[in-house]
Design a protein around this motif. Structure first.
Motif, mmCIF file in Angstrom:
data_model
loop_
_atom_site.group_PDB
_atom_site.id
_atom_site.type_symbol
_atom_site.label_atom_id
_atom_site.label_comp_id
_atom_site.label_asym_id
_atom_site.label_seq_id
_atom_site.Cartn_x
_atom_site.Cartn_y
_atom_site.Cartn_z
ATOM 1 N N PRO A 113 105.368 36.995 2.598
ATOM 2 C CA PRO A 113 106.671 36.355 2.422
ATOM 3 C C PRO A 113 106.719 35.500 1.158
ATOM 4 O O PRO A 113 107.787 35.233 0.635
ATOM 5 C CB PRO A 113 106.818 35.501 3.681
ATOM 6 C CG PRO A 113 105.425 35.182 4.084
ATOM 7 C CD PRO A 113 104.597 36.369 3.681
ATOM 8 N N ASP A 114 105.533 35.074 0.677
ATOM 9 C CA ASP A 114 105.409 34.330 -0.575
ATOM 10 C C ASP A 114 103.944 34.365 -0.981
ATOM 11 O O ASP A 114 103.083 34.781 -0.207
ATOM 12 C CB ASP A 114 105.914 32.880 -0.412
ATOM 13 C CG ASP A 114 105.254 32.167 0.755
ATOM 14 O OD1 ASP A 114 104.009 32.025 0.760
ATOM 15 O OD2 ASP A 114 105.982 31.763 1.690
ATOM 16 N N ARG A 115 103.647 33.918 -2.197
ATOM 17 C CA ARG A 115 102.262 33.979 -2.703
ATOM 18 C C ARG A 115 101.297 33.155 -1.859
ATOM 19 O O ARG A 115 100.169 33.561 -1.606
ATOM 20 C CB ARG A 115 102.200 33.532 -4.166
ATOM 21 C CG ARG A 115 102.660 34.590 -5.115
ATOM 22 C CD ARG A 115 102.570 34.115 -6.567
ATOM 23 N NE ARG A 115 102.976 35.187 -7.436
ATOM 24 C CZ ARG A 115 102.152 35.840 -8.247
ATOM 25 N NH1 ARG A 115 100.898 35.497 -8.321
ATOM 26 N NH2 ARG A 115 102.600 36.816 -8.995
ATOM 27 N N ALA A 116 101.726 31.983 -1.427
ATOM 28 C CA ALA A 116 100.826 31.115 -0.666
ATOM 29 C C ALA A 116 100.434 31.765 0.660
ATOM 30 O O ALA A 116 99.250 31.794 1.025
ATOM 31 C CB ALA A 116 101.482 29.756 -0.421
ATOM 32 N N THR A 117 101.413 32.293 1.372
ATOM 33 C CA THR A 117 101.123 32.919 2.665
ATOM 34 C C THR A 117 100.302 34.180 2.484
ATOM 35 O O THR A 117 99.340 34.419 3.227
ATOM 36 C CB THR A 117 102.435 33.229 3.412
ATOM 37 O OG1 THR A 117 103.189 32.024 3.534
ATOM 38 C CG2 THR A 117 102.160 33.800 4.786
ATOM 39 N N GLN A 118 100.639 34.994 1.493
ATOM 40 C CA GLN A 118 99.871 36.206 1.237
ATOM 41 C C GLN A 118 98.425 35.838 0.925
ATOM 42 O O GLN A 118 97.491 36.442 1.438
ATOM 43 C CB GLN A 118 100.500 37.006 0.082
ATOM 44 C CG GLN A 118 100.059 38.449 -0.015
ATOM 45 C CD GLN A 118 98.734 38.673 -0.705
ATOM 46 O OE1 GLN A 118 98.251 37.850 -1.467
ATOM 47 N NE2 GLN A 118 98.128 39.800 -0.416
#
Length: 195
Positions: A113-118
């Motif tokens: 869903p976003d870079r941090a979560t990925q």
């Protein structure tokens, strides 16, 4: 005409689907995905790969396909789940023997869903990754870089696809795998039940 994005899909099976052995069911799943998506697939060879995690069941037949997709990532994932269901796939446990498994590996340079979560999912230790299941689509697939059974077939169809977070291509990630892991992933011979 809409804008298309290159998608990469991984296929795997190590149990028969009805009368179809895994090599034939994986090939048939590619045919069904192509028909339902309404676009041609670029297909990898079929590969025999050891079950993951080791000892989890019979060897798998793995493959990959690339396609141009104009819809949302979620629509493509739903399409993949529909193909799995057509072959009798049910979900009961992580990393189990399976009739059919289709994974959306990447869709262009989309990060969900976003870079941090990925990044959090990609950094999970293997024992946690075996227990945890995301409640949403994570793109690119967070375990991609460590899975030879995905990377070797994907290198047939999308060697130059570049991970939008790490910057590494499929070919680079495949080359970085341990030599023993790469050697254990073998193209199927025609006598192995391949069409």
């Amino acid at each position: 005409m809409g804008t298309y994005t290159k998608g990469v899909v991984a296929f795997g099976a190590n149990l028969p689907s009805g009368d179809l052995p895994p090599a034939r069911s994986v090939a048939a799943a590619m045919d069904l995905l192509e028909a339902r998506a309404g676009v041609p697939l670029t297909r990898s060879r079929l590969y025999r790969t050891p079950a993951f995690p080791p000892g989890a069941g019979p060897d798998f037949v793995n493959a990959a396909a690339a396609l141009d997709w104009a819809g949302t990532p979620e629509d493509l994932l739903a399409l993949l789940h529909g193909v799995e269901a057509a072959f009798g796939r049910t979900r009961t446990a992580r990393w189990e023997a399976r009739i059919m498994d289709l994974d959306l590996i990447a869709l262009g340079d989309t990060v969900l869903p976003d870079r941090a979560t990925q990044g959090q999912w990609a950094a999970l230790p293997p024992d946690e990754a075996a227990r945890a299941t995301p409640d949403r689509l994570i793109l690119p697939h967070p375990r991609l870089a460590e899975r030879g059974f995905v990377l070797v077939p994907a290198a047939d169809v999308a060697p130059e696809w570049r991970h939008p977070v790490t910057g590494r291509t499929v070919a680079e990630m495949a080359t970085a795998l341990p030599a023993a892991e790469r050697a254990a992933i073998r193209p199927l011979d025609p006598g192995d039940g391949a069409p």
